[in-house]
Design an enzyme around this catalytic site. Structure first.
Site, mmCIF file in Angstrom:
data_model
loop_
_atom_site.group_PDB
_atom_site.id
_atom_site.type_symbol
_atom_site.label_atom_id
_atom_site.label_comp_id
_atom_site.label_asym_id
_atom_site.label_seq_id
_atom_site.Cartn_x
_atom_site.Cartn_y
_atom_site.Cartn_z
ATOM 1 N N GLY A 45 0.815 -1.215 0.000
ATOM 2 C CA GLY A 45 0.000 0.000 0.000
ATOM 3 C C GLY A 45 0.845 1.259 0.000
ATOM 4 O O GLY A 45 0.551 2.227 -0.718
ATOM 5 N N CYS A 46 1.901 1.260 0.793
ATOM 6 C CA CYS A 46 2.763 2.440 0.901
ATOM 7 C C CYS A 46 3.536 2.681 -0.390
ATOM 8 O O CYS A 46 3.739 3.824 -0.799
ATOM 9 C CB CYS A 46 3.712 2.294 2.081
ATOM 10 S SG CYS A 46 2.834 2.213 3.664
ATOM 11 N N THR A 47 3.951 1.608 -1.036
ATOM 12 C CA THR A 47 4.644 1.739 -2.320
ATOM 13 C C THR A 47 3.688 2.274 -3.380
ATOM 14 O O THR A 47 4.043 3.184 -4.144
ATOM 15 C CB THR A 47 5.245 0.391 -2.748
ATOM 16 O OG1 THR A 47 6.184 -0.027 -1.746
ATOM 17 C CG2 THR A 47 5.944 0.492 -4.097
#
Length: 153
Positions: A45-47
């Site tokens: 998700g962060c990527t």
């Protein structure tokens, strides 16, 4: 206590991805900011969120805004993350989570993981949008861009 729309963001200092000292006063009073807190470097998700900000970074800078990502990862981790995904914006290492606490960013996913919150400020540092959604990582970008467009129109 969590910051609200209309509040001025707190002053903060920390290390950026290159290990340099970052001071929020370098930006407050000069340009609108998109400050996004995210759980961890190199997670799916962060990527996706970081790459979405990367892909639209020029849209933000063309409107005079700066994007700043903050997580509790180290400057070394941020540097590798930024290089791996060619991230052009500032990443801040909030290793002791003090910046997260000053903003009042809640934990996400039943208190298991650091929350994902985006703050958009005018150039004076006054918050005009808070988008708190840990599960919809890529939804932060269009919300932030719309707020910046509205601010400068």
């Amino acid at each position: 206590m969590a910051l609200q729309v209309g509040d001025v963001i707190p002053h903060f200092t920390a290390k950026d991805a290159q290990g340099n000292d970052f001071d929020s006063h370098q930006y407050i009073g000069k340009k609108p900011l998109v400050i996004y807190f995210y759980p961890r470097d190199n997670t799916p998700g962060c990527t996706a969120q970081a790459c979405s900000f990367r892909d639209q970074y020029e849209d933000f800078t063309d409107l005079g805004a700066e994007v700043i990502g903050i997580s509790s990862d180290t400057a070394t981790s941020h540097d590798a993350f930024a290089k791996r995904y060619k991230l052009p914006f500032i990443l801040i290492a909030d290793v002791d989570k003090s910046i997260r606490k000053r903003f009042g960013v809640p934990t996400g996913l039943f208190g298991v993981m650091p929350g994902r919150v985006t703050y958009v400020t005018d150039k004076k540092g006054v918050i005009i949008l808070i988008f708190d959604n840990s599960l919809m990582a890529t939804k932060h970008i269009p919300k932030a861009l719309a707020a910046i467009k509205k601010l400068v129109s």
